[in-house]
Write an enzyme that holds these catalytic residues in place. Structure first.
Site, PDB file in Angstrom:
ATOM      1  N   ASP A  22      29.725  -7.409 -24.879  1.00  0.00           N
ATOM      2  CA  ASP A  22      30.913  -6.639 -25.009  1.00  0.00           C
ATOM      3  C   ASP A  22      30.990  -5.784 -23.812  1.00  0.00           C
ATOM      4  O   ASP A  22      29.889  -5.333 -23.221  1.00  0.00           O
ATOM      5  CB  ASP A  22      30.542  -5.822 -26.123  1.00  0.00           C
ATOM      6  CG  ASP A  22      31.903  -5.053 -26.867  1.00  0.00           C
ATOM      7  OD1 ASP A  22      32.929  -5.498 -26.328  1.00  0.00           O
ATOM      8  OD2 ASP A  22      31.823  -4.273 -27.425  1.00  0.00           O
ATOM      9  N   ASN A  24      33.543  -5.877 -21.370  1.00  0.00           N
ATOM     10  CA  ASN A  24      34.275  -6.435 -20.179  1.00  0.00           C
ATOM     11  C   ASN A  24      35.721  -5.645 -19.832  1.00  0.00           C
ATOM     12  O   ASN A  24      35.868  -5.337 -18.509  1.00  0.00           O
ATOM     13  CB  ASN A  24      34.731  -7.886 -20.319  1.00  0.00           C
ATOM     14  CG  ASN A  24      33.451  -9.022 -20.411  1.00  0.00           C
ATOM     15  OD1 ASN A  24      32.379  -8.618 -20.246  1.00  0.00           O
ATOM     16  ND2 ASN A  24      33.918 -10.018 -20.982  1.00  0.00           N
ATOM     17  N   TRP A  27      34.904  -2.141 -18.349  1.00  0.00           N
ATOM     18  CA  TRP A  27      34.163  -2.445 -17.111  1.00  0.00           C
ATOM     19  C   TRP A  27      35.381  -2.587 -16.039  1.00  0.00           C
ATOM     20  O   TRP A  27      35.564  -1.908 -14.822  1.00  0.00           O
ATOM     21  CB  TRP A  27      33.271  -3.697 -16.953  1.00  0.00           C
ATOM     22  CG  TRP A  27      32.624  -3.940 -15.500  1.00  0.00           C
ATOM     23  CD1 TRP A  27      31.172  -3.580 -15.347  1.00  0.00           C
ATOM     24  CD2 TRP A  27      33.167  -4.532 -14.574  1.00  0.00           C
ATOM     25  NE1 TRP A  27      30.782  -3.929 -14.033  1.00  0.00           N
ATOM     26  CE2 TRP A  27      31.892  -4.760 -13.810  1.00  0.00           C
ATOM     27  CE3 TRP A  27      34.216  -5.423 -14.191  1.00  0.00           C
ATOM     28  CZ2 TRP A  27      32.121  -5.391 -12.453  1.00  0.00           C
ATOM     29  CZ3 TRP A  27      34.248  -6.070 -13.146  1.00  0.00           C
ATOM     30  CH2 TRP A  27      33.291  -6.180 -12.145  1.00  0.00           C
ATOM     31  N   SER A  67      36.070 -13.877 -30.725  1.00  0.00           N
ATOM     32  CA  SER A  67      35.769 -13.905 -32.306  1.00  0.00           C
ATOM     33  C   SER A  67      37.076 -14.252 -32.832  1.00  0.00           C
ATOM     34  O   SER A  67      38.205 -14.212 -32.218  1.00  0.00           O
ATOM     35  CB  SER A  67      35.646 -12.350 -32.580  1.00  0.00           C
ATOM     36  OG  SER A  67      36.831 -11.673 -32.665  1.00  0.00           O
ATOM     37  N   ASN A  70      39.772 -11.811 -32.345  1.00  0.00           N
ATOM     38  CA  ASN A  70      40.241 -11.490 -30.812  1.00  0.00           C
ATOM     39  C   ASN A  70      41.692 -11.860 -30.699  1.00  0.00           C
ATOM     40  O   ASN A  70      42.160 -11.449 -29.727  1.00  0.00           O
ATOM     41  CB  ASN A  70      39.402 -12.111 -29.993  1.00  0.00           C
ATOM     42  CG  ASN A  70      37.870 -11.077 -29.735  1.00  0.00           C
ATOM     43  OD1 ASN A  70      36.911 -11.617 -29.450  1.00  0.00           O
ATOM     44  ND2 ASN A  70      38.024  -9.913 -29.742  1.00  0.00           N
ATOM     45  N   TRP A  71      42.061 -12.738 -31.765  1.00  0.00           N
ATOM     46  CA  TRP A  71      43.466 -13.096 -31.359  1.00  0.00           C
ATOM     47  C   TRP A  71      44.567 -11.815 -31.655  1.00  0.00           C
ATOM     48  O   TRP A  71      45.772 -12.320 -31.373  1.00  0.00           O
ATOM     49  CB  TRP A  71      43.638 -14.105 -32.742  1.00  0.00           C
ATOM     50  CG  TRP A  71      43.101 -15.696 -32.429  1.00  0.00           C
ATOM     51  CD1 TRP A  71      42.054 -15.727 -33.323  1.00  0.00           C
ATOM     52  CD2 TRP A  71      43.176 -16.756 -31.636  1.00  0.00           C
ATOM     53  NE1 TRP A  71      41.454 -17.258 -32.860  1.00  0.00           N
ATOM     54  CE2 TRP A  71      42.501 -17.635 -31.915  1.00  0.00           C
ATOM     55  CE3 TRP A  71      44.164 -16.885 -30.552  1.00  0.00           C
ATOM     56  CZ2 TRP A  71      42.306 -18.803 -31.185  1.00  0.00           C
ATOM     57  CZ3 TRP A  71      43.903 -18.003 -29.870  1.00  0.00           C
ATOM     58  CH2 TRP A  71      43.148 -18.998 -30.350  1.00  0.00           C
ATOM     59  N   SER A 198      30.199  -6.873 -35.728  1.00  0.00           N
ATOM     60  CA  SER A 198      31.717  -7.606 -35.476  1.00  0.00           C
ATOM     61  C   SER A 198      31.597  -8.762 -35.979  1.00  0.00           C
ATOM     62  O   SER A 198      32.163  -9.715 -35.377  1.00  0.00           O
ATOM     63  CB  SER A 198      32.105  -7.409 -34.014  1.00  0.00           C
ATOM     64  OG  SER A 198      32.119  -5.977 -33.565  1.00  0.00           O
TER      65      SER A 198
HETATM   66  C1  IPE Z   1      32.976  -8.673 -30.423  1.00  0.00           C
HETATM   67  O1  IPE Z   1      33.447  -7.835 -29.499  1.00  0.00           O
HETATM   68  C2  IPE Z   1      33.239  -9.964 -30.096  1.00  0.00           C
HETATM   69  C3  IPE Z   1      32.849 -10.555 -28.679  1.00  0.00           C
HETATM   70  C4  IPE Z   1      32.120 -10.029 -27.959  1.00  0.00           C
HETATM   71  C5  IPE Z   1      33.413 -11.862 -28.427  1.00  0.00           C
HETATM   72  P1  IPE Z   1      34.809  -7.008 -29.736  1.00  0.00           P
HETATM   73  O2  IPE Z   1      35.162  -5.898 -28.634  1.00  0.00           O
HETATM   74  O3  IPE Z   1      35.980  -7.899 -30.326  1.00  0.00           O
HETATM   75  O4  IPE Z   1      34.385  -6.226 -31.176  1.00  0.00           O
HETATM   76  P2  IPE Z   1      35.234  -4.858 -31.712  1.00  0.00           P
HETATM   77  O5  IPE Z   1      36.623  -5.151 -31.932  1.00  0.00           O
HETATM   78  O6  IPE Z   1      34.748  -3.905 -30.791  1.00  0.00           O
HETATM   79  O7  IPE Z   1      34.452  -4.783 -32.890  1.00  0.00           O
HETATM   80  C1  IPE Z   2      33.951  -8.467 -24.825  1.00  0.00           C
HETATM   81  O1  IPE Z   2      34.652  -7.355 -23.919  1.00  0.00           O
HETATM   82  C2  IPE Z   2      34.658  -9.960 -24.628  1.00  0.00           C
HETATM   83  C3  IPE Z   2      35.724 -10.443 -25.779  1.00  0.00           C
HETATM   84  C4  IPE Z   2      35.650  -9.684 -26.711  1.00  0.00           C
HETATM   85  C5  IPE Z   2      36.459 -11.640 -25.399  1.00  0.00           C
HETATM   86  P1  IPE Z   2      35.902  -6.689 -24.369  1.00  0.00           P
HETATM   87  O2  IPE Z   2      37.173  -7.253 -23.925  1.00  0.00           O
HETATM   88  O3  IPE Z   2      35.642  -6.359 -25.911  1.00  0.00           O
HETATM   89  O4  IPE Z   2      35.570  -5.267 -23.675  1.00  0.00           O
HETATM   90  P2  IPE Z   2      35.862  -4.012 -24.376  1.00  0.00           P
HETATM   91  O5  IPE Z   2      35.092  -3.703 -25.415  1.00  0.00           O
HETATM   92  O6  IPE Z   2      37.499  -3.826 -24.442  1.00  0.00           O
HETATM   93  O7  IPE Z   2      35.389  -3.018 -23.063  1.00  0.00           O
HETATM   94 MG    MG Z   3      35.081  -4.866 -26.999  1.00  0.00          MG
END
Ligand code: IPE
Ligand code: IPE
Ligand code: MG
Length: 244
Positions: A22, A24, A27, A67, A70-71, A198
Protein backbone atom coordinates in the site's frame (compact mmCIF):
# COMPACT_ATOMS: atom_id res chain seq x y z
CA UNK A 1 6.92 -21.44 20.45
CA UNK A 2 10.22 -19.86 19.44
CA UNK A 3 11.39 -21.09 16.05
CA UNK A 4 14.40 -23.37 16.37
CA UNK A 5 17.58 -22.49 14.44
CA UNK A 6 18.11 -24.65 11.36
CA UNK A 7 21.18 -26.76 10.56
CA UNK A 8 23.11 -23.72 9.33
CA UNK A 9 22.51 -22.05 12.69
CA UNK A 10 20.15 -19.48 11.15
CA UNK A 11 16.90 -18.69 12.96
CA UNK A 12 14.04 -20.10 10.88
CA UNK A 13 12.44 -17.35 8.83
CA UNK A 14 8.77 -16.79 8.16
CA UNK A 15 8.11 -19.51 5.60
CA UNK A 16 5.19 -17.61 4.12
CA UNK A 17 5.08 -13.81 4.03
CA UNK A 18 2.05 -11.98 2.67
CA UNK A 19 2.32 -8.28 1.81
CA UNK A 20 -0.36 -5.62 1.43
CA UNK A 21 1.56 -3.34 -0.92
CA UNK A 22 0.00 0.00 0.00
CA UNK A 23 0.97 3.64 -0.48
CA UNK A 24 1.69 3.92 -4.22
CA UNK A 25 -0.83 6.75 -4.67
CA UNK A 26 0.53 8.85 -1.81
CA UNK A 27 4.11 8.22 -2.96
CA UNK A 28 3.21 9.68 -6.38
CA UNK A 29 1.18 12.56 -4.94
CA UNK A 30 4.12 13.59 -2.75
CA UNK A 31 6.08 13.99 -5.98
CA UNK A 32 3.30 15.90 -7.74
CA UNK A 33 2.78 13.00 -10.15
CA UNK A 34 -0.34 11.01 -11.13
CA UNK A 35 -1.23 7.96 -9.03
CA UNK A 36 -0.28 5.59 -11.85
CA UNK A 37 3.29 6.83 -11.62
CA UNK A 38 3.30 5.41 -8.10
CA UNK A 39 1.85 2.10 -9.27
CA UNK A 40 4.63 1.74 -11.85
CA UNK A 41 7.26 2.50 -9.19
CA UNK A 42 5.57 -0.03 -6.90
CA UNK A 43 5.62 -2.78 -9.51
CA UNK A 44 9.37 -2.27 -9.94
CA UNK A 45 9.92 -3.00 -6.21
CA UNK A 46 8.54 -6.52 -6.43
CA UNK A 47 11.52 -8.28 -8.02
CA UNK A 48 14.00 -7.15 -5.33
CA UNK A 49 11.72 -8.47 -2.60
CA UNK A 50 11.16 -11.79 -4.40
CA UNK A 51 14.90 -12.20 -4.83
CA UNK A 52 15.48 -11.51 -1.14
CA UNK A 53 13.19 -14.39 -0.09
CA UNK A 54 15.62 -17.33 -0.03
CA UNK A 55 18.20 -15.60 2.18
CA UNK A 56 15.43 -14.71 4.65
CA UNK A 57 13.94 -18.19 4.89
CA UNK A 58 10.86 -17.21 2.89
CA UNK A 59 9.59 -19.95 0.58
CA UNK A 60 6.17 -18.43 -0.11
CA UNK A 61 5.52 -14.77 -0.88
CA UNK A 62 1.96 -13.59 -1.50
CA UNK A 63 1.37 -10.02 -2.65
CA UNK A 64 -1.87 -8.03 -2.82
CA UNK A 65 -1.95 -6.30 -6.19
CA UNK A 66 -5.64 -5.47 -6.71
CA UNK A 67 -8.62 -5.99 -4.42
CA UNK A 68 -12.25 -6.70 -5.24
CA UNK A 69 -12.91 -3.21 -3.81
CA UNK A 70 -10.35 -1.45 -6.02
CA UNK A 71 -12.85 -1.36 -8.92
CA UNK A 72 -14.35 1.62 -7.06
CA UNK A 73 -11.43 3.76 -8.22
CA UNK A 74 -11.58 6.02 -11.29
CA UNK A 75 -11.75 4.41 -14.70
CA UNK A 76 -8.36 5.96 -15.54
CA UNK A 77 -6.69 4.35 -12.53
CA UNK A 78 -8.38 0.96 -12.96
CA UNK A 79 -7.60 0.67 -16.67
CA UNK A 80 -4.06 1.95 -16.06
CA UNK A 81 -3.58 -0.76 -13.43
CA UNK A 82 -4.94 -3.48 -15.74
CA UNK A 83 -2.50 -2.38 -18.47
CA UNK A 84 0.31 -2.33 -15.90
CA UNK A 85 -0.47 -5.93 -14.86
CA UNK A 86 -0.34 -7.05 -18.50
CA UNK A 87 2.93 -5.24 -19.02
CA UNK A 88 4.40 -6.52 -15.77
CA UNK A 89 3.59 -10.14 -16.58
CA UNK A 90 4.91 -9.86 -20.14
CA UNK A 91 8.11 -8.13 -19.06
CA UNK A 92 8.88 -10.06 -15.86
CA UNK A 93 7.84 -13.56 -16.96
CA UNK A 94 11.21 -14.68 -18.25
CA UNK A 95 13.20 -13.05 -15.45
CA UNK A 96 11.05 -14.61 -12.71
CA UNK A 97 11.16 -17.98 -14.38
CA UNK A 98 14.94 -17.86 -14.79
CA UNK A 99 15.57 -17.20 -11.10
CA UNK A 100 13.45 -20.19 -10.04
CA UNK A 101 10.20 -18.46 -9.09
CA UNK A 102 6.90 -20.28 -9.41
CA UNK A 103 4.09 -17.80 -9.99
CA UNK A 104 0.44 -18.35 -9.10
CA UNK A 105 -2.55 -16.02 -9.10
CA UNK A 106 -5.42 -15.93 -6.63
CA UNK A 107 -8.65 -13.96 -6.92
CA UNK A 108 -11.65 -14.09 -9.21
CA UNK A 109 -10.59 -14.10 -12.86
CA UNK A 110 -14.12 -13.72 -14.21
CA UNK A 111 -14.03 -9.92 -14.16
CA UNK A 112 -10.55 -9.64 -15.70
CA UNK A 113 -10.12 -9.23 -19.44
CA UNK A 114 -9.32 -12.26 -21.59
CA UNK A 115 -5.88 -11.09 -22.65
CA UNK A 116 -4.79 -10.58 -19.04
CA UNK A 117 -6.18 -13.97 -17.98
CA UNK A 118 -4.31 -15.63 -20.85
CA UNK A 119 -1.04 -14.01 -19.72
CA UNK A 120 -1.71 -15.15 -16.14
CA UNK A 121 -2.40 -18.73 -17.25
CA UNK A 122 0.73 -18.79 -19.41
CA UNK A 123 2.95 -17.49 -16.62
CA UNK A 124 1.61 -20.15 -14.25
CA UNK A 125 2.39 -22.83 -16.83
CA UNK A 126 5.82 -21.38 -17.72
CA UNK A 127 6.93 -21.39 -14.07
CA UNK A 128 5.15 -24.55 -12.88
CA UNK A 129 8.39 -26.53 -12.59
CA UNK A 130 10.09 -23.93 -10.33
CA UNK A 131 10.38 -24.39 -6.59
CA UNK A 132 12.87 -21.86 -5.15
CA UNK A 133 10.26 -19.22 -4.29
CA UNK A 134 6.49 -19.51 -4.67
CA UNK A 135 5.14 -16.08 -5.59
CA UNK A 136 1.38 -15.69 -5.43
CA UNK A 137 -0.17 -12.54 -6.85
CA UNK A 138 -3.62 -11.61 -5.54
CA UNK A 139 -5.45 -9.95 -8.42
CA UNK A 140 -9.14 -9.08 -8.11
CA UNK A 141 -8.87 -10.79 -4.75
CA UNK A 142 -11.07 -10.28 -1.69
CA UNK A 143 -11.12 -12.57 1.33
CA UNK A 144 -14.90 -12.44 1.65
CA UNK A 145 -15.37 -13.02 -2.08
CA UNK A 146 -13.01 -15.99 -1.89
CA UNK A 147 -14.93 -17.54 1.03
CA UNK A 148 -18.24 -16.94 -0.80
CA UNK A 149 -16.93 -18.58 -4.00
CA UNK A 150 -15.54 -21.49 -1.97
CA UNK A 151 -18.86 -21.94 -0.17
CA UNK A 152 -20.71 -22.02 -3.46
CA UNK A 153 -18.53 -24.88 -4.74
CA UNK A 154 -18.75 -26.67 -1.42
CA UNK A 155 -22.56 -26.43 -1.55
CA UNK A 156 -22.52 -27.78 -5.11
CA UNK A 157 -20.56 -30.82 -3.92
CA UNK A 158 -23.11 -31.38 -1.16
CA UNK A 159 -25.93 -31.10 -3.71
CA UNK A 160 -24.15 -33.59 -5.98
CA UNK A 161 -23.74 -35.96 -3.07
CA UNK A 162 -19.92 -35.97 -3.24
CA UNK A 163 -19.56 -34.18 0.12
CA UNK A 164 -21.32 -35.28 3.29
CA UNK A 165 -22.27 -32.16 5.35
CA UNK A 166 -21.64 -34.14 8.55
CA UNK A 167 -17.94 -34.40 7.65
CA UNK A 168 -17.39 -30.63 7.17
CA UNK A 169 -14.79 -29.26 9.57
CA UNK A 170 -11.95 -26.67 9.65
CA UNK A 171 -9.99 -28.69 7.13
CA UNK A 172 -12.78 -28.80 4.57
CA UNK A 173 -13.30 -25.15 3.59
CA UNK A 174 -9.59 -24.37 2.94
CA UNK A 175 -9.62 -27.06 0.25
CA UNK A 176 -12.08 -24.89 -1.70
CA UNK A 177 -10.16 -21.62 -1.23
CA UNK A 178 -7.97 -20.15 -4.01
CA UNK A 179 -5.00 -20.78 -1.70
CA UNK A 180 -5.64 -24.54 -1.33
CA UNK A 181 -2.05 -25.44 -2.27
CA UNK A 182 -0.42 -22.80 -0.03
CA UNK A 183 0.48 -22.92 3.66
CA UNK A 184 -1.10 -20.23 5.86
CA UNK A 185 0.89 -16.97 6.07
CA UNK A 186 3.27 -16.71 9.01
CA UNK A 187 3.79 -12.97 8.67
CA UNK A 188 1.59 -10.31 7.06
CA UNK A 189 3.22 -6.96 6.31
CA UNK A 190 1.27 -3.83 5.40
CA UNK A 191 3.13 -0.77 4.22
CA UNK A 192 2.02 2.90 4.29
CA UNK A 193 0.96 3.27 7.91
CA UNK A 194 -2.60 1.92 7.65
CA UNK A 195 -3.37 -0.62 10.37
CA UNK A 196 -6.07 -2.66 8.63
CA UNK A 197 -6.19 -5.79 6.51
CA UNK A 198 -8.62 -4.58 3.83
CA UNK A 199 -10.12 -8.01 3.09
CA UNK A 200 -6.78 -9.81 2.55
CA UNK A 201 -6.45 -13.55 3.34
CA UNK A 202 -9.12 -13.44 6.05
CA UNK A 203 -9.37 -17.17 6.71
CA UNK A 204 -5.69 -17.92 6.16
CA UNK A 205 -4.29 -15.21 8.48
CA UNK A 206 -6.17 -16.29 11.61
CA UNK A 207 -2.86 -16.90 13.39
CA UNK A 208 -0.46 -14.80 11.33
CA UNK A 209 1.87 -12.28 12.93
CA UNK A 210 1.34 -8.72 11.64
CA UNK A 211 3.67 -5.83 10.86
CA UNK A 212 2.22 -2.44 10.01
CA UNK A 213 5.02 -0.18 8.86
CA UNK A 214 5.05 3.47 7.74
CA UNK A 215 7.19 3.00 4.61
CA UNK A 216 5.26 3.59 1.38
CA UNK A 217 5.41 0.53 -0.88
CA UNK A 218 7.64 2.10 -3.62
CA UNK A 219 10.23 2.84 -0.88
CA UNK A 220 10.17 -0.68 0.61
CA UNK A 221 13.56 -2.39 0.31
CA UNK A 222 15.06 -5.86 0.67
CA UNK A 223 16.88 -4.50 3.72
CA UNK A 224 13.63 -3.65 5.51
CA UNK A 225 12.15 -6.97 4.43
CA UNK A 226 15.13 -8.72 6.01
CA UNK A 227 14.75 -6.73 9.22
CA UNK A 228 11.07 -7.75 9.52
CA UNK A 229 11.91 -11.38 8.77
CA UNK A 230 14.53 -11.40 11.54
CA UNK A 231 12.13 -9.70 13.94
CA UNK A 232 9.61 -12.45 13.18
CA UNK A 233 12.24 -15.05 14.13
CA UNK A 234 12.32 -13.62 17.65
CA UNK A 235 8.56 -13.69 18.13
CA UNK A 236 6.78 -16.12 20.39
CA UNK A 237 3.87 -17.78 18.58
CA UNK A 238 1.62 -19.54 21.05
CA UNK A 239 -1.40 -20.54 18.91
CA UNK A 240 -3.63 -20.32 21.95
CA UNK A 241 -1.56 -22.63 24.12
CA UNK A 242 0.40 -21.89 27.30
CA UNK A 243 4.16 -22.29 27.12
CA UNK A 244 5.51 -25.40 28.85
C1 IPE B 1 -5.44 -2.76 -0.20
O1 IPE B 1 -5.12 -1.41 -0.31
C2 IPE B 1 -5.41 -3.42 -1.55
C3 IPE B 1 -4.09 -3.54 -2.18
C4 IPE B 1 -2.95 -3.23 -1.65
C5 IPE B 1 -4.11 -4.10 -3.50
P1 IPE B 1 -6.24 -0.28 -0.43
O2 IPE B 1 -5.51 1.00 -0.51
O3 IPE B 1 -7.17 -0.62 -1.54
O4 IPE B 1 -7.02 -0.43 0.94
P2 IPE B 1 -7.89 0.64 1.73
O5 IPE B 1 -8.86 1.24 0.77
O6 IPE B 1 -6.93 1.66 2.26
O7 IPE B 1 -8.54 -0.14 2.84
C1 IPE C 1 -1.74 0.25 -3.28
O1 IPE C 1 -1.49 1.61 -3.32
C2 IPE C 1 -1.94 -0.35 -4.66
C3 IPE C 1 -3.34 -0.68 -4.99
C4 IPE C 1 -4.33 -0.66 -4.14
C5 IPE C 1 -3.61 -1.08 -6.36
P1 IPE C 1 -2.66 2.67 -3.26
O2 IPE C 1 -3.08 3.01 -4.64
O3 IPE C 1 -3.78 2.20 -2.38
O4 IPE C 1 -1.93 3.91 -2.61
P2 IPE C 1 -2.53 4.93 -1.55
O5 IPE C 1 -3.04 4.12 -0.40
O6 IPE C 1 -3.63 5.67 -2.23
O7 IPE C 1 -1.37 5.79 -1.19
MG1 MG D 1 -4.15 2.40 -0.43
Amino acid sequence: MRREPDEAGQAAGPGHVAIIMDGNGRWAQMRGRPRLFGHHAGARRVREIVEACPENGVKYLTIFAFSTENWKRTQVEVSGLMKLFQRYITKEARALSDVGVRVRFIGDRVRLNDKLVELMDNLEILTAHNDLVHLTIALNYGGRDEVARATKRLAQDVALGTLDPETIDEETLPRYLDTYVLPDPDLVIRTSGEARISNFLLWQSAYAEYEFIDTLWPDFTAEEFGRLARKYGARDRRFGAVKA
